[in-house]
Design a protein around this motif. Structure first.
Motif, PDB file in Angstrom:
ATOM      1  N   GLY A 133       0.816  -1.214   0.000  1.00  0.00           N
ATOM      2  CA  GLY A 133       0.000   0.000   0.000  1.00  0.00           C
ATOM      3  C   GLY A 133       0.848   1.261   0.000  1.00  0.00           C
ATOM      4  O   GLY A 133       0.509   2.250  -0.671  1.00  0.00           O
ATOM      5  N   THR A 134       1.964   1.232   0.727  1.00  0.00           N
ATOM      6  CA  THR A 134       2.843   2.400   0.782  1.00  0.00           C
ATOM      7  C   THR A 134       3.532   2.631  -0.562  1.00  0.00           C
ATOM      8  O   THR A 134       3.716   3.777  -0.995  1.00  0.00           O
ATOM      9  N   ILE A 135       3.903   1.551  -1.235  1.00  0.00           N
ATOM     10  CA  ILE A 135       4.498   1.681  -2.576  1.00  0.00           C
ATOM     11  C   ILE A 135       3.493   2.289  -3.550  1.00  0.00           C
ATOM     12  O   ILE A 135       3.828   3.195  -4.319  1.00  0.00           O
ATOM     13  N   ILE A 136       2.253   1.805  -3.507  1.00  0.00           N
ATOM     14  CA  ILE A 136       1.206   2.340  -4.387  1.00  0.00           C
ATOM     15  C   ILE A 136       0.974   3.820  -4.096  1.00  0.00           C
ATOM     16  O   ILE A 136       0.772   4.627  -5.015  1.00  0.00           O
ATOM     17  N   PHE A 137       1.011   4.182  -2.818  1.00  0.00           N
ATOM     18  CA  PHE A 137       0.845   5.580  -2.423  1.00  0.00           C
ATOM     19  C   PHE A 137       1.916   6.455  -3.068  1.00  0.00           C
ATOM     20  O   PHE A 137       1.621   7.535  -3.612  1.00  0.00           O
ATOM     21  N   HIS A 138       3.164   6.008  -3.048  1.00  0.00           N
ATOM     22  CA  HIS A 138       4.247   6.795  -3.628  1.00  0.00           C
ATOM     23  C   HIS A 138       4.163   6.835  -5.153  1.00  0.00           C
ATOM     24  O   HIS A 138       4.439   7.881  -5.762  1.00  0.00           O
ATOM     25  N   ILE A 139       3.799   5.718  -5.765  1.00  0.00           N
ATOM     26  CA  ILE A 139       3.654   5.696  -7.225  1.00  0.00           C
ATOM     27  C   ILE A 139       2.538   6.648  -7.651  1.00  0.00           C
ATOM     28  O   ILE A 139       2.653   7.355  -8.666  1.00  0.00           O
ATOM     29  N   HIS A 140       1.469   6.674  -6.882  1.00  0.00           N
ATOM     30  CA  HIS A 140       0.373   7.621  -7.163  1.00  0.00           C
ATOM     31  C   HIS A 140       0.880   9.056  -7.123  1.00  0.00           C
ATOM     32  O   HIS A 140       0.551   9.878  -7.989  1.00  0.00           O
ATOM     33  N   ASN A 141       1.698   9.379  -6.127  1.00  0.00           N
ATOM     34  CA  ASN A 141       2.242  10.730  -6.021  1.00  0.00           C
ATOM     35  C   ASN A 141       3.185  11.061  -7.179  1.00  0.00           C
ATOM     36  O   ASN A 141       3.230  12.200  -7.654  1.00  0.00           O
ATOM     37  N   THR A 189       5.514  14.256  -7.682  1.00  0.00           N
ATOM     38  CA  THR A 189       6.343  14.372  -6.492  1.00  0.00           C
ATOM     39  C   THR A 189       7.553  13.468  -6.636  1.00  0.00           C
ATOM     40  O   THR A 189       7.427  12.308  -7.030  1.00  0.00           O
ATOM     41  N   GLU A 190       8.712  13.980  -6.299  1.00  0.00           N
ATOM     42  CA  GLU A 190       9.977  13.259  -6.476  1.00  0.00           C
ATOM     43  C   GLU A 190      10.115  12.196  -5.400  1.00  0.00           C
ATOM     44  O   GLU A 190      10.661  12.439  -4.320  1.00  0.00           O
ATOM     45  N   PHE A 191       9.599  10.981  -5.698  1.00  0.00           N
ATOM     46  CA  PHE A 191       9.620   9.896  -4.723  1.00  0.00           C
ATOM     47  C   PHE A 191      10.150   8.608  -5.347  1.00  0.00           C
ATOM     48  O   PHE A 191       9.610   7.545  -5.113  1.00  0.00           O
ATOM     49  N   TYR A 192      11.195   8.688  -6.145  1.00  0.00           N
ATOM     50  CA  TYR A 192      11.655   7.497  -6.860  1.00  0.00           C
ATOM     51  C   TYR A 192      12.451   6.546  -5.972  1.00  0.00           C
ATOM     52  O   TYR A 192      12.310   5.329  -6.072  1.00  0.00           O
ATOM     53  N   VAL A 193      13.282   7.081  -5.112  1.00  0.00           N
ATOM     54  CA  VAL A 193      14.124   6.233  -4.271  1.00  0.00           C
ATOM     55  C   VAL A 193      13.302   5.541  -3.189  1.00  0.00           C
ATOM     56  O   VAL A 193      13.481   4.348  -2.928  1.00  0.00           O
ATOM     57  N   THR A 194      12.386   6.274  -2.573  1.00  0.00           N
ATOM     58  CA  THR A 194      11.623   5.733  -1.443  1.00  0.00           C
ATOM     59  C   THR A 194      10.831   4.479  -1.793  1.00  0.00           C
ATOM     60  O   THR A 194      10.950   3.471  -1.089  1.00  0.00           O
ATOM     61  N   PRO A 195      10.002   4.461  -2.858  1.00  0.00           N
ATOM     62  CA  PRO A 195       9.285   3.219  -3.168  1.00  0.00           C
ATOM     63  C   PRO A 195      10.211   2.069  -3.533  1.00  0.00           C
ATOM     64  O   PRO A 195       9.883   0.898  -3.285  1.00  0.00           O
ATOM     65  N   THR A 196      11.367   2.391  -4.099  1.00  0.00           N
ATOM     66  CA  THR A 196      12.344   1.340  -4.411  1.00  0.00           C
ATOM     67  C   THR A 196      12.875   0.712  -3.128  1.00  0.00           C
ATOM     68  O   THR A 196      12.970  -0.525  -3.021  1.00  0.00           O
ATOM     69  N   ILE A 197      13.203   1.550  -2.143  1.00  0.00           N
ATOM     70  CA  ILE A 197      13.693   1.050  -0.858  1.00  0.00           C
ATOM     71  C   ILE A 197      12.620   0.227  -0.160  1.00  0.00           C
ATOM     72  O   ILE A 197      12.896  -0.847   0.405  1.00  0.00           O
ATOM     73  N   ILE A 198      11.386   0.700  -0.187  1.00  0.00           N
ATOM     74  CA  ILE A 198      10.290  -0.035   0.460  1.00  0.00           C
ATOM     75  C   ILE A 198      10.095  -1.387  -0.214  1.00  0.00           C
ATOM     76  O   ILE A 198       9.864  -2.404   0.458  1.00  0.00           O
ATOM     77  N   ILE A 217      12.363  -3.146  -1.691  1.00  0.00           N
ATOM     78  CA  ILE A 217      13.485  -3.990  -1.266  1.00  0.00           C
ATOM     79  C   ILE A 217      13.255  -4.538   0.136  1.00  0.00           C
ATOM     80  O   ILE A 217      13.461  -5.729   0.399  1.00  0.00           O
ATOM     81  N   LEU A 218      12.792  -3.690   1.038  1.00  0.00           N
ATOM     82  CA  LEU A 218      12.649  -4.086   2.444  1.00  0.00           C
ATOM     83  C   LEU A 218      11.453  -4.996   2.679  1.00  0.00           C
ATOM     84  O   LEU A 218      11.492  -5.850   3.575  1.00  0.00           O
ATOM     85  N   PHE A 219      10.383  -4.829   1.921  1.00  0.00           N
ATOM     86  CA  PHE A 219       9.152  -5.577   2.172  1.00  0.00           C
ATOM     87  C   PHE A 219       8.956  -6.753   1.213  1.00  0.00           C
ATOM     88  O   PHE A 219       7.934  -7.443   1.296  1.00  0.00           O
ATOM     89  N   PHE A 220       9.892  -6.994   0.352  1.00  0.00           N
ATOM     90  CA  PHE A 220       9.734  -8.077  -0.627  1.00  0.00           C
ATOM     91  C   PHE A 220       9.774  -9.438   0.073  1.00  0.00           C
ATOM     92  O   PHE A 220      10.625  -9.680   0.934  1.00  0.00           O
ATOM     93  N   PRO A 221       8.851 -10.354  -0.277  1.00  0.00           N
ATOM     94  CA  PRO A 221       8.829 -11.696   0.341  1.00  0.00           C
ATOM     95  C   PRO A 221       9.864 -12.630  -0.288  1.00  0.00           C
ATOM     96  O   PRO A 221       9.537 -13.500  -1.106  1.00  0.00           O
ATOM     97  N   TYR A 222      11.101 -12.496   0.101  1.00  0.00           N
ATOM     98  CA  TYR A 222      12.182 -13.282  -0.501  1.00  0.00           C
ATOM     99  C   TYR A 222      12.002 -14.780  -0.266  1.00  0.00           C
ATOM    100  O   TYR A 222      12.490 -15.593  -1.058  1.00  0.00           O
ATOM    101  N   HIS A 223      11.303 -15.164   0.813  1.00  0.00           N
ATOM    102  CA  HIS A 223      11.133 -16.586   1.110  1.00  0.00           C
ATOM    103  C   HIS A 223      10.270 -17.297   0.068  1.00  0.00           C
ATOM    104  O   HIS A 223      10.344 -18.517  -0.066  1.00  0.00           O
ATOM    105  N   LEU A 224       9.465 -16.529  -0.680  1.00  0.00           N
ATOM    106  CA  LEU A 224       8.645 -17.136  -1.731  1.00  0.00           C
ATOM    107  C   LEU A 224       9.443 -17.366  -3.007  1.00  0.00           C
ATOM    108  O   LEU A 224       9.079 -18.198  -3.836  1.00  0.00           O
ATOM    109  N   VAL A 225      10.529 -16.633  -3.172  1.00  0.00           N
ATOM    110  CA  VAL A 225      11.388 -16.777  -4.342  1.00  0.00           C
ATOM    111  C   VAL A 225      12.529 -17.740  -4.061  1.00  0.00           C
ATOM    112  O   VAL A 225      12.835 -18.625  -4.879  1.00  0.00           O
ATOM    113  N   LEU A 226      13.145 -17.593  -2.899  1.00  0.00           N
ATOM    114  CA  LEU A 226      14.271 -18.444  -2.510  1.00  0.00           C
ATOM    115  C   LEU A 226      13.751 -19.611  -1.651  1.00  0.00           C
ATOM    116  O   LEU A 226      14.094 -19.742  -0.481  1.00  0.00           O
TER     117      LEU A 226
END
Length: 383
Positions: free
Chosen positions: A264-272, A278-287, A289-298
């Motif tokens: 939801g936070t990523i969608i919020f930033h993409i909407h902005n 609004t200059e929010f390119y780094v923030t959604p990328t960081i989010i 990275i931090l919230f990605f479910p790596y256990h489903l891929v690895l």
């Protein structure tokens, strides 16, 4: 009557504790995912640092008279536009620190050096009037990384490791909660005391909010803003965003919400980015990275996470639906009504089960089951 209303109010905002077996499983997933998120963060930081060379060359063409010392940090470490030697020295230190923290995530010294350099590069951009909100989340991420120890498989240290990760996400996401509180306070203040001015629910609020972003980029207002010409579209989006921001801090407390709040936070930033420029390119990328479910891929590497083994018993329906989960260890849990349905969805691995943990959903679910049972009772009495 008052006690009943109070209990409903508490239920709406309550952070429900998860079961011990499920809690252990979710904590292991959190620790596993954070380890790889930290690796990806270091890789992203490496390329972000290289991109600062491009920023420096761009800023070097601007008149030195436009350089402004934005804060005390700038006054001490960046009193004027840096020379190529000074810039290169900071960049080299940052790159070395990034490599060392990638190799040894427990190195506090190199984490501090990297944080210092990240702040330095952001202050350089801010000193030329760059958007003041850019870079804060990135800096906070590296700041809270200081308090997360190196990954340890020892059971006793594993607890402290998971607790540190929880506090890491709590520190990051509480900033969105504070933002939501600020929006809510401003909305109430304007509606109550200055109803004639434009507030967040005003029909023209989207346009006014977008003007600053488009003006910063010296662009004409985009046609996408016409999407808000439809009645209540903006108001509904704002209320959903406000709700999401207010409960953002629960991402690290009620773990079933973790991925949904991140999404939801990523969608919020993409909407902005798309609608408000609004200059929010780094923030959604960081989010991401931090919230990605790596256990489903690895999945092979995630086998160390102990998946739960239990037997299920259930009976009844509606408000009387009963659900019991019995683990091999002898622990048993019983749920009734809405909570029974929620745990059933959880055990079945339904993709939407996390949505049922949002504050307020349990209250709505209970009211739905109550209304449904009364309608059935009335139908049977009538027949």
């Amino acid at each position: 009557m008052k006690e009943n209303l109070l209990s409903k109010f508490i239920d709406f905002f309550r952070i429900e504790s998860t079961s011990s077996p499920y809690g252990d499983k979710e904590e292991k997933e959190l620790a596993f995912n954070f380890y790889y998120a930290d690796r990806c963060l270091r890789i992203f930081t490496f390329f972000w640092l290289l991109f600062q060379i491009y920023n420096y060359l761009q800023l070097a063409d601007r008149p030195k008279e436009l350089f402004i010392k934005m804060n005390y940090y700038s006054k001490v470490f960046l009193p004027e536009f840096p020379s190529p030697v000074y810039f290169s020295a900071v960049l080299v230190v940052a790159l070395i620190s990034t490599g060392c923290t990638f190799k040894n995530s427990g190195s506090v010294l190199f984490k501090v050096l990297l944080l210092f350099c990240v702040m330095w590069f952001n202050c350089l951009k801010w000193s030329y009037g760059f958007a003041s909100h850019v870079g804060h989340f990135f800096m906070l991420t590296h700041f809270f990384c200081l308090f997360v120890p190196a990954r340890n498989t020892d059971l006793q240290n594993q607890r402290s490791y998971v607790s540190a990760i929880r506090y890491f996400f709590l520190g990051l996401m509480v900033t969105y909660t504070i933002s939501g509180i600020w929006k809510l306070g401003g909305l109430v203040q304007k509606i109550v005391f200055s109803s004639d001015v434009i507030h967040w629910l005003h029909p023209q609020a989207a346009l006014v909010n977008a003007v600053s972003g488009y003006r910063f980029w010296d662009n004409q207002l985009g046609g996408l803003l016409h999407a808000y010409d439809y009645p209540v579209v903006w108001q509904v989006l704002f209320l959903v965003t406000l709700y999401l921001q207010l409960i953002s801090f629960t991402a690290s407390i009620r773990l079933p919400l973790f991925y949904w709040i991140g999404l939801g936070t990523i969608i919020f930033h993409i909407h902005n980015i798309v609608f408000m420029r609004t200059e929010f390119y780094v923030t959604p990328t960081i989010i991401a990275i931090l919230f990605f479910p790596y256990h489903l891929v690895l999945k092979k590497k995630a086998r160390a996470i102990n998946y739960l083994k239990f037997e299920v018993q259930k009976s009844g329906e509606g408000q009387d639906f009963w659900y019991k989960r019995s683990y091999e260890s002898g622990i048993a849990e019983e749920f009734k009504g809405f909570y029974a349905y929620r745990e059933q969805c959880r055990d079945a691995g339904k993709w939407y089960y996390g949505l049922l943990f949002f504050p307020g959903v349990s209250l709505a679910g209970k009211m739905y089951l109550l209304l449904k049972s009364r309608m059935l009772y009335s139908k049977k009495s009538y027949s």
